[in-house]
Design a protein around this motif. Structure first.
Motif, PDB file in Angstrom:
ATOM      1  N   MET A 130      10.611   2.666 -12.155  1.00  0.00           N
ATOM      2  CA  MET A 130       9.527   2.873 -11.213  1.00  0.00           C
ATOM      3  C   MET A 130       8.346   1.997 -11.598  1.00  0.00           C
ATOM      4  SD  MET A 130      10.746   5.063  -9.136  1.00  0.00           S
ATOM      5  CE  MET A 130       9.298   5.661  -8.262  1.00  0.00           C
ATOM      6  N   LEU A 131       7.523   1.719 -10.634  1.00  0.00           N
ATOM      7  CA  LEU A 131       6.324   0.928 -10.862  1.00  0.00           C
ATOM      8  C   LEU A 131       5.109   1.718 -10.432  1.00  0.00           C
ATOM      9  CD1 LEU A 131       4.708  -1.793 -11.166  1.00  0.00           C
ATOM     10  CD2 LEU A 131       5.085  -2.014  -8.730  1.00  0.00           C
ATOM     11  N   VAL A 132       4.058   1.658 -11.215  1.00  0.00           N
ATOM     12  CA  VAL A 132       2.784   2.212 -10.783  1.00  0.00           C
ATOM     13  C   VAL A 132       1.765   1.093 -10.770  1.00  0.00           C
ATOM     14  CG1 VAL A 132       0.892   3.773 -11.305  1.00  0.00           C
ATOM     15  CG2 VAL A 132       3.246   4.539 -11.590  1.00  0.00           C
ATOM     16  N   VAL A 133       1.126   0.895  -9.639  1.00  0.00           N
ATOM     17  CA  VAL A 133      -0.005  -0.017  -9.537  1.00  0.00           C
ATOM     18  C   VAL A 133      -1.245   0.842  -9.570  1.00  0.00           C
ATOM     19  CG1 VAL A 133      -1.186  -1.713  -8.118  1.00  0.00           C
ATOM     20  CG2 VAL A 133       1.298  -1.664  -8.162  1.00  0.00           C
ATOM     21  N   CYS A 134      -2.096   0.658 -10.549  1.00  0.00           N
ATOM     22  CA  CYS A 134      -3.268   1.513 -10.726  1.00  0.00           C
ATOM     23  C   CYS A 134      -4.535   0.724 -10.494  1.00  0.00           C
ATOM     24  CB  CYS A 134      -3.309   2.094 -12.138  1.00  0.00           C
ATOM     25  SG  CYS A 134      -1.921   3.150 -12.513  1.00  0.00           S
ATOM     26  N   VAL A 135      -5.375   1.194  -9.601  1.00  0.00           N
ATOM     27  CA  VAL A 135      -6.732   0.691  -9.529  1.00  0.00           C
ATOM     28  C   VAL A 135      -7.552   1.608 -10.410  1.00  0.00           C
ATOM     29  CG1 VAL A 135      -8.695   0.171  -8.065  1.00  0.00           C
ATOM     30  CG2 VAL A 135      -6.385  -0.173  -7.207  1.00  0.00           C
ATOM     31  N   LEU A 136      -8.010   1.111 -11.545  1.00  0.00           N
ATOM     32  CA  LEU A 136      -8.617   1.930 -12.584  1.00  0.00           C
ATOM     33  C   LEU A 136     -10.129   1.877 -12.482  1.00  0.00           C
ATOM     34  CD1 LEU A 136      -6.435   0.699 -15.541  1.00  0.00           C
ATOM     35  CD2 LEU A 136      -6.078   2.733 -14.150  1.00  0.00           C
ATOM     36  N   ALA A 137     -10.721   2.984 -12.152  1.00  0.00           N
ATOM     37  CA  ALA A 137     -12.177   3.059 -12.226  1.00  0.00           C
ATOM     38  C   ALA A 137     -12.546   3.344 -13.663  1.00  0.00           C
ATOM     39  CB  ALA A 137     -12.704   4.161 -11.325  1.00  0.00           C
ATOM     40  N   LEU A 138     -13.383   2.521 -14.226  1.00  0.00           N
ATOM     41  CA  LEU A 138     -13.718   2.648 -15.638  1.00  0.00           C
ATOM     42  C   LEU A 138     -14.849   3.650 -15.766  1.00  0.00           C
ATOM     43  CD1 LEU A 138     -13.460  -1.097 -16.373  1.00  0.00           C
ATOM     44  CD2 LEU A 138     -11.692   0.659 -16.484  1.00  0.00           C
ATOM     45  N   ASP A 165     -11.239  -6.044  -1.563  1.00  0.00           N
ATOM     46  CA  ASP A 165     -10.235  -5.466  -0.668  1.00  0.00           C
ATOM     47  C   ASP A 165      -8.914  -6.216  -0.641  1.00  0.00           C
ATOM     48  OD1 ASP A 165     -11.938  -3.416   0.189  1.00  0.00           O
ATOM     49  OD2 ASP A 165     -12.893  -4.747   1.653  1.00  0.00           O
ATOM     50  N   THR A 166      -8.812  -7.331  -1.356  1.00  0.00           N
ATOM     51  CA  THR A 166      -7.609  -8.159  -1.266  1.00  0.00           C
ATOM     52  C   THR A 166      -7.056  -8.443  -2.651  1.00  0.00           C
ATOM     53  OG1 THR A 166      -8.515  -9.228   0.711  1.00  0.00           O
ATOM     54  CG2 THR A 166      -6.642 -10.290  -0.347  1.00  0.00           C
ATOM     55  N   ALA A 167      -5.772  -8.191  -2.822  1.00  0.00           N
ATOM     56  CA  ALA A 167      -5.107  -8.450  -4.098  1.00  0.00           C
ATOM     57  C   ALA A 167      -3.639  -8.743  -3.844  1.00  0.00           C
ATOM     58  CB  ALA A 167      -5.253  -7.259  -5.041  1.00  0.00           C
ATOM     59  N   LEU A 198       6.526 -10.221  -3.601  1.00  0.00           N
ATOM     60  CA  LEU A 198       5.094 -10.450  -3.694  1.00  0.00           C
ATOM     61  C   LEU A 198       4.432  -9.414  -2.800  1.00  0.00           C
ATOM     62  CD1 LEU A 198       2.927 -12.317  -4.913  1.00  0.00           C
ATOM     63  CD2 LEU A 198       2.988 -13.620  -2.777  1.00  0.00           C
ATOM     64  N   LEU A 199       3.634  -8.534  -3.424  1.00  0.00           N
ATOM     65  CA  LEU A 199       2.939  -7.486  -2.695  1.00  0.00           C
ATOM     66  C   LEU A 199       1.511  -7.921  -2.402  1.00  0.00           C
ATOM     67  CD1 LEU A 199       4.025  -4.336  -4.743  1.00  0.00           C
ATOM     68  CD2 LEU A 199       5.211  -5.421  -2.832  1.00  0.00           C
ATOM     69  N   ARG A 200       0.957  -7.366  -1.323  1.00  0.00           N
ATOM     70  CA  ARG A 200      -0.430  -7.642  -0.970  1.00  0.00           C
ATOM     71  C   ARG A 200      -1.153  -6.326  -0.705  1.00  0.00           C
ATOM     72  NH1 ARG A 200      -3.173 -12.264   2.558  1.00  0.00           N
ATOM     73  NH2 ARG A 200      -5.175 -11.268   3.028  1.00  0.00           N
ATOM     74  N   ARG A 201      -2.382  -6.254  -1.190  1.00  0.00           N
ATOM     75  CA  ARG A 201      -3.225  -5.091  -0.950  1.00  0.00           C
ATOM     76  C   ARG A 201      -4.380  -5.483  -0.040  1.00  0.00           C
ATOM     77  NH1 ARG A 201      -7.943  -3.127  -3.723  1.00  0.00           N
ATOM     78  NH2 ARG A 201      -8.260  -0.890  -3.415  1.00  0.00           N
ATOM     79  N   ASP A 202      -4.471  -4.814   1.106  1.00  0.00           N
ATOM     80  CA  ASP A 202      -5.581  -4.996   2.036  1.00  0.00           C
ATOM     81  C   ASP A 202      -6.313  -3.677   2.143  1.00  0.00           C
ATOM     82  OD1 ASP A 202      -5.126  -7.752   2.935  1.00  0.00           O
ATOM     83  OD2 ASP A 202      -3.291  -6.962   3.799  1.00  0.00           O
ATOM     84  N   GLY A 203      -7.528  -3.638   1.630  1.00  0.00           N
ATOM     85  CA  GLY A 203      -8.258  -2.371   1.613  1.00  0.00           C
ATOM     86  C   GLY A 203      -7.616  -1.424   0.628  1.00  0.00           C
ATOM     87  N   THR A 204      -7.101  -0.309   1.113  1.00  0.00           N
ATOM     88  CA  THR A 204      -6.456   0.681   0.243  1.00  0.00           C
ATOM     89  C   THR A 204      -4.946   0.675   0.398  1.00  0.00           C
ATOM     90  OG1 THR A 204      -6.662   2.411   1.928  1.00  0.00           O
ATOM     91  CG2 THR A 204      -8.474   2.177   0.337  1.00  0.00           C
ATOM     92  N   VAL A 243     -11.635  -6.651 -10.282  1.00  0.00           N
ATOM     93  CA  VAL A 243     -11.744  -6.611  -8.831  1.00  0.00           C
ATOM     94  C   VAL A 243     -13.162  -7.062  -8.469  1.00  0.00           C
ATOM     95  CG1 VAL A 243     -11.573  -5.191  -6.757  1.00  0.00           C
ATOM     96  CG2 VAL A 243     -10.073  -4.734  -8.718  1.00  0.00           C
ATOM     97  N   PRO A 244     -13.340  -8.311  -8.034  1.00  0.00           N
ATOM     98  CA  PRO A 244     -14.692  -8.831  -7.771  1.00  0.00           C
ATOM     99  C   PRO A 244     -15.406  -8.018  -6.696  1.00  0.00           C
ATOM    100  CG  PRO A 244     -13.054 -10.596  -7.781  1.00  0.00           C
ATOM    101  CD  PRO A 244     -12.299  -9.306  -7.777  1.00  0.00           C
ATOM    102  N   GLY A 245     -16.708  -7.892  -6.847  1.00  0.00           N
ATOM    103  CA  GLY A 245     -17.505  -7.198  -5.849  1.00  0.00           C
ATOM    104  C   GLY A 245     -17.463  -5.692  -5.950  1.00  0.00           C
ATOM    105  N   THR A 246     -16.712  -5.174  -6.930  1.00  0.00           N
ATOM    106  CA  THR A 246     -16.619  -3.722  -7.120  1.00  0.00           C
ATOM    107  C   THR A 246     -16.880  -3.426  -8.583  1.00  0.00           C
ATOM    108  OG1 THR A 246     -14.921  -3.658  -5.406  1.00  0.00           O
ATOM    109  CG2 THR A 246     -15.192  -1.688  -6.745  1.00  0.00           C
ATOM    110  N   PRO A 247     -18.093  -3.079  -8.963  1.00  0.00           N
ATOM    111  CA  PRO A 247     -18.409  -2.851 -10.377  1.00  0.00           C
ATOM    112  C   PRO A 247     -17.527  -1.775 -10.993  1.00  0.00           C
ATOM    113  CG  PRO A 247     -20.411  -2.949  -9.056  1.00  0.00           C
ATOM    114  CD  PRO A 247     -19.260  -2.898  -8.091  1.00  0.00           C
TER     115      PRO A 247
END
Length: 386
Positions: A4-12, A70-72, A90-96, A372-376
């Protein structure tokens, strides 16, 4: 065993977890974090968002790139079962929302298998990805053949093996404006010759390097190119960490002087300007030769004059990801030797390193970590939580 794969957007920030909103493209799941040893220094203004990506079976990601908040993109492969072929994604993230952007099996329908190993972006309309496919020779021998994908904001161009100078695989790519830099090899793993490709907007240039060296990662910016890997004059098992640098678009990368480090290899490199470059890897590893690491991590820093080894908090594990946000804001990610159920994050604030939040579900190997630029206070970590 299903991978399995987990892609995590990690808020620090403080350790909280909210389920992601479900989408039609990608199933989502909440994550269960482990309390960190020290509270992060960042303000707890965001939540963690764990996204489980499993579009065709088991999915593993190797690398990621971002272009704004919003783009990754994320590069890797999927397989329906452990004993089935792997096919590049190749996956793409637009927004959420994450979705499958490119399936290598559709572009190479006759391939035995495929992998997308690296991706980089210099804006939303300038993205490159690289990988390789499995093929058969006329004598029915298994061979690897490279490919590259280029996005111009409208279409993905596929550069097939016949379009590229002769080589057998590509490991990574770096984009700097209209130029792209690709690293790979010619020959098999133990007798390979490293190859460096440059794209000038019209076509490729190619340089070979002495056998015994291996290129794992490349980064570029401000006209400089940095390559991380290993070098050896003899046996593969005697490989030592190595970094090559080019200081102008047309110059060949030259191996740099490193402090005495013994055997090992470097797996990732990122520059924050010509005088602020970081690299991570493993000491005493046989990964290049045997396919597994040593759990003895290594971090190096270039200050514009020399490379120095950086002392981390007492910890044993494998480091594969690094995100350099500023001179006093550096993050590394990996998995611990005695507790592979969690991703370990460590943060450098310009004075010292602190261990930060670690999270996952059922184990994890963190292969990539990007800002993630633009998102502190937000990072994107990708890998394989097997």
């Amino acid at each position: 065993m299903k991978i399995m794969l987990v892609v995590c957007v990690l808020a620090l920030a403080a350790c909280t977890a909210n389920p992601a909103a479900p989408t039609s493209e990608v199933p989502t799941a909440s994550t269960t974090p482990r309390p960190s040893e020290e509270r992060p220094s960042a303000s707890p203004s965001e939540d963690e968002l764990g996204v489980e990506v499993d579009p065709h079976g088991g999915t593993v990601l190797f690398d990621a790139a971002t272009a704004g908040q919003d783009t990754a993109w994320a590069a890797g492969y999927y397989t329906s079962a452990e004993d089935e072929p792997s096919y590049g994604l190749l996956l793409r993230r637009d927004g959420t929302r994450w979705h499958v952007e490119v399936q290598a099996s559709q572009r190479f329908p006759d391939a035995l298998d495929s992998f997308v190993r690296g991706v980089d972006a210099d804006g939303p309309d300038n993205v490159w990805a690289v990988g390789d496919i499995g093929d058969l020779t006329e004598d029915y021998e298994d061979v690897r053949r490279p490919f590259a994908l280029r996005w111009d904001g409208r279409d993905w161009e596929t550069l097939r093996p016949s379009d590229l100078p002769k080589l057998d695989s590509l490991n990574d790519v770096a984009v700097d404006g209209s130029r792209a830099f690709l690293v790979g090899r010619r020959g098999d793993d133990k007798t390979s010759i490293p190859v460096f490709l440059t794209w000038n907007g019209r076509g490729f240039g190619r340089r070979e390097f002495p056998g015994g060296s291996r290129f794992h990662a490349v980064d570029a910016g401000s006209g400089h190119v940095w390559i991380a890997g290993s070098s050896s004059r003899g046996r593969c098992a005697d490989s030592r960490p190595a970094i090559w640098r080019s200081t102008s678009p047309r110059s060949a990368p030259v191996e740099m002087r490193l402090p005495p480090l013994g055997r090992g290899t470097l797996l990732h490199i990122q520059e924050n300007g010509p005088s602020d470059v970081w690299a991570v890897g493993e000491r005493g590893t046989s990964r290049d030769c045997e396919g597994y690491g040593s759990d003895r991590s290594m971090v190096l820093h270039w200050n514009g004059t020399s490379w120095k080894e950086v002392t981390l908090p007492r910890w044993e594990g494998s480091l594969r990801g690094i995100a350099v946000i500023g001179e006093d804001d550096v993050w590394v990610a990996g998995d611990e030797k005695d507790n592979s159920s969690y991703v370990t994050l460590m943060h450098y604030d310009g004075r010292r390193w602190k261990r930060q939040t670690a999270l996952s579900e059922g184990g994890s190997n963190a292969f990539g970590l990007v800002d993630v630029p633009g998102t502190p206070n937000r990072l994107l970590a990708i890998g394989d939580p097997d």
